[in-house]
Design an enzyme around this catalytic site. Sequence first.
Site: not given
Length: 455
Positions: A236, A238, A244-245, A378, A381, A429
């Site tokens: 990702r 990001e 948390r990323h 999270e 998902s 995570r």
Amino acid sequence: LRYAPVCGRSYQCLKDNEVLIRGRVHATRPVSKKIVFVVVRGKGFTVQCVVTTEGEGVSRRMVKFVAGLNRESIVDAIGVVSVPDPENPIKGTTQQVELHVRKLYCVSKAMPTLPINVEDASRSEAALQRGVQLPRVNQDTRLNFRVIDIRTRANQGIFRIQSQVGTIFRQFLLSENFYEIQTPKLTPGSSEGGSAVFKLDYKGQPACLAQSPQLYKQMAICGHKNRVFVIGPVFRAEDSYTHRHLCEFTGFDVEMEIKKHYSEVMDIVDRLFVTIFDVLNERCQKELEAIGSQYPFKPLKYKPKTLRLTFEEGVQMLKDAGVEVDPLGDLSTEAERKLGQLVLEKYDTEFYILHRYPLAARPFYTMPCYVNARYSEEIISGVQRIHEPELLIERCQACGVDVNTISYYIDSFRFGAAPHGGFGAGLERVVMFFCALGNIRKASLFPRDPRRIVP
Ligand code: 4AD
């Protein structure tokens, strides 16, 4: 085998009651020219070795050599395990069990000074108890020297737990008739929408690193088996520099045919994660204790049957607590955190499933119903996907996804496709959540974030 409790797995029994251990020099304590204590830290054990000229001991030169060994050097020590006589203790001895060294070889010499200390003394109870006062460095510096940082007991514990999560995940799904598959990491376009992709040139064609195995695991369901899972890297691009990323993490993805209702997917989420938490608690007490001594935390609160709340119920709980949220949008990080606290107070659990998410907050491939499991963060998902091509095209258009770029995927549903669903979880995570680490970098061996690609 008598020596197993002392030496853990890194030992070998030799003849005449002698054992060989390999480990790192944790500390040396010269007492005189005739005796030096050296603490050797191996895999799963720390043992004090007595190097002395007394009895069947070693030469004075050897004592001098051992006293001069640099911390973190790797040594092979051969000796006899002994329990010191309480009536007649060797001067300076502190241990209940020791290795009386007959031979010691330095296998690899470490530099005289280390860039960082192995233990982060300001937080390590163990180091403080030993009265060691070491300067503290920040997490970034520790990550720069990760090969040393990962030698702490806490980090050894974190990565053993990480490995166990993978093992339990795989074993559970195999026992439930899921097939493990591999999906491409070089892909023609994004799968989750948005611009968070690492673009690359694929022999003259635009391509990117896989943002998730989403489209391929669904295509596998169309033609391969009716239950699959993938463990692999996910990329990702990001821009979020948060706790948390990551830009690269390990994705744990599941996809399955649905017979009647999307709750079948939630049932798997529930049983899988409760099993992961149960087995970790059962198998990893030593690791959890080591992690807790550096990063104190309370054991995760979860129920044997995971609490399920609808998004609407969650929104109502927040409203009742005076937090206004958009009932048709996503939850902000603060709202998510607040809901976690409210759920903990009301239901005494930190792990719960929030389902029936508003469609606007989810990706184009989502069937109009959704599941997330979270507490503050999270960690999982997913739920039901669209398996009808026309509805998929409609949702692509509504979400601004160019159907031409994913026609191969949409067409997969034109040859008969069963209703299906699944979910994705990030390994880092899950570990961060279970051990309440507070920062995802602690759960990644060599983290990749917007500011870090080294080491
Ligand atoms: O929520 P995400 O983006 O969903 C998907 O990728 C879907 N294809 C999954 C599905 O089957 N529907 O990512 C799934 C999980 C998140 O719940 C989170 O645990 C983790 O991946 N994750 C990240 N972990 C670390 N850094 C990031 N930047 C992450 N983004 C997502």
